[in-house]
Design a protein around this motif. Structure first.
Motif, PDB file in Angstrom:
ATOM      1  N   ARG A   7       0.850  -1.191   0.000  1.00 35.76           N
ATOM      2  CA  ARG A   7       0.000   0.000   0.000  1.00 35.76           C
ATOM      3  C   ARG A   7       0.885   1.240   0.000  1.00 35.76           C
ATOM      4  NH1 ARG A   7      -5.361  -1.180   0.535  1.00 35.76           N
ATOM      5  NH2 ARG A   7      -5.828   1.014   0.741  1.00 35.76           N
ATOM      6  N   ALA A   8       0.397   2.260  -0.695  1.00 38.11           N
ATOM      7  CA  ALA A   8       1.098   3.546  -0.735  1.00 38.11           C
ATOM      8  C   ALA A   8       0.046   4.635  -0.877  1.00 38.11           C
ATOM      9  CB  ALA A   8       2.074   3.581  -1.908  1.00 38.11           C
ATOM     10  N   SER A   9       0.460   5.873  -0.668  1.00 36.28           N
ATOM     11  CA  SER A   9      -0.458   6.997  -0.872  1.00 36.28           C
ATOM     12  C   SER A   9       0.278   8.083  -1.643  1.00 36.28           C
ATOM     13  CB  SER A   9      -0.988   7.522   0.458  1.00 36.28           C
ATOM     14  OG  SER A   9       0.070   7.984   1.259  1.00 36.28           O
ATOM     15  N   THR A  61       1.643  15.087  -7.949  1.00 37.87           N
ATOM     16  CA  THR A  61       2.944  14.891  -7.298  1.00 37.87           C
ATOM     17  C   THR A  61       3.465  13.500  -7.669  1.00 37.87           C
ATOM     18  OG1 THR A  61       2.239  16.262  -5.435  1.00 37.87           O
ATOM     19  CG2 THR A  61       4.162  14.846  -5.098  1.00 37.87           C
ATOM     20  N   PRO A  62       4.643  13.425  -8.291  1.00 39.75           N
ATOM     21  CA  PRO A  62       5.179  12.115  -8.682  1.00 39.75           C
ATOM     22  C   PRO A  62       5.392  11.206  -7.475  1.00 39.75           C
ATOM     23  CG  PRO A  62       6.380  13.877  -9.768  1.00 39.75           C
ATOM     24  CD  PRO A  62       5.490  14.522  -8.748  1.00 39.75           C
ATOM     25  N   ILE A 117       3.226   9.286 -12.203  1.00 37.98           N
ATOM     26  CA  ILE A 117       2.877  10.697 -12.182  1.00 37.98           C
ATOM     27  C   ILE A 117       1.357  10.756 -12.292  1.00 37.98           C
ATOM     28  CG2 ILE A 117       3.165  12.933 -13.298  1.00 37.98           C
ATOM     29  CD1 ILE A 117       5.767  11.783 -14.536  1.00 37.98           C
ATOM     30  N   PRO A 118       0.671  10.964 -11.161  1.00 33.19           N
ATOM     31  CA  PRO A 118      -0.797  10.957 -11.181  1.00 33.19           C
ATOM     32  C   PRO A 118      -1.385  12.276 -11.681  1.00 33.19           C
ATOM     33  CG  PRO A 118      -0.012  11.158  -8.932  1.00 33.19           C
ATOM     34  CD  PRO A 118       1.204  11.036  -9.806  1.00 33.19           C
ATOM     35  N   ARG A 136      -1.389  -1.111  -4.192  1.00 31.94           N
ATOM     36  CA  ARG A 136      -2.593  -0.285  -4.065  1.00 31.94           C
ATOM     37  C   ARG A 136      -2.181   1.107  -3.637  1.00 31.94           C
ATOM     38  NH1 ARG A 136      -6.206  -4.763  -1.475  1.00 31.94           N
ATOM     39  NH2 ARG A 136      -6.972  -5.658  -3.406  1.00 31.94           N
ATOM     40  N   ILE A 137      -2.580   2.067  -4.438  1.00 32.00           N
ATOM     41  CA  ILE A 137      -2.190   3.455  -4.179  1.00 32.00           C
ATOM     42  C   ILE A 137      -3.445   4.276  -3.889  1.00 32.00           C
ATOM     43  CG2 ILE A 137      -0.986   5.472  -5.088  1.00 32.00           C
ATOM     44  CD1 ILE A 137       0.285   3.409  -7.142  1.00 32.00           C
ATOM     45  N   ASP A 138      -3.484   4.876  -2.718  1.00 25.60           N
ATOM     46  CA  ASP A 138      -4.590   5.767  -2.356  1.00 25.60           C
ATOM     47  C   ASP A 138      -4.214   7.170  -2.771  1.00 25.60           C
ATOM     48  OD1 ASP A 138      -6.163   3.752  -1.121  1.00 25.60           O
ATOM     49  OD2 ASP A 138      -4.890   3.877   0.677  1.00 25.60           O
ATOM     50  N   LEU A 139      -4.958   7.708  -3.717  1.00 29.76           N
ATOM     51  CA  LEU A 139      -4.702   9.046  -4.229  1.00 29.76           C
ATOM     52  C   LEU A 139      -5.646  10.010  -3.508  1.00 29.76           C
ATOM     53  CD1 LEU A 139      -2.943  10.487  -6.318  1.00 29.76           C
ATOM     54  CD2 LEU A 139      -4.812  10.218  -7.938  1.00 29.76           C
TER      55      LEU A 139
END
Length: 134
Positions: A57-59, A64-65, A101-102, A129-132
């Motif tokens: 998991r990441a956020s 922001t890259p 790069i979101p 899984r990335i929580d934006l």
């Protein structure tokens, strides 16, 4: 004319018999025992898990890259590199690094599927899984 009516009756009778015969071939050969279902008034809820062992998991924040170093070892196997199987737009992998790069991406949870490459390791998939957040 009588012969035509007899043939039509034979055909009409043959279709249901054929269907019954085909259904009996399939049967329930895989069912070894029949269990009973008991009524209950309690709600049935599936157990929830934080994350499977093969999920990271990441956020991040929009625009922001995000740069992540992926694990060097999984299940006792040393990982040489990863390849990206599926990921959000503008994401990629180089060696054991993941970059995204979101830009223009809606907030929410996004996933990337990665394949670790290691000698003598069976094919596996790592989920990121990335929580934006906005």
């Amino acid at each position: 004319m009588m012969l035509l009516r007899v043939m039509t009756l034979v055909q009409r009778a043959a279709v249901p018999l054929l269907a019954l015969g085909l259904m009996s071939l399939g049967g329930n050969a895989d069912v070894t025992s029949v269990g009973s279902f008991e009524p209950t008034n309690e709600p049935r809820v599936a157990a929830t898990f934080e994350s499977p062992p093969d999920t990271l998991r990441a956020s991040a924040e929009p625009g922001t890259p995000l740069l992540l170093t992926l694990p060097a070892e999984l299940d006792g196997n040393s990982i040489d590199r990863y390849s990206l199987l599926r990921g959000p737009a503008l994401s990629g992998v180089a060696g054991r690094s993941f970059a995204w790069i979101p830009e223009g991406t809606e907030p929410g949870t996004h996933e990337a599927l990665l394949r670790p490459h290691a000698p003598d390791m069976p094919a596996d998939t790592l989920v990121l899984r990335i929580d934006l957040h906005s």
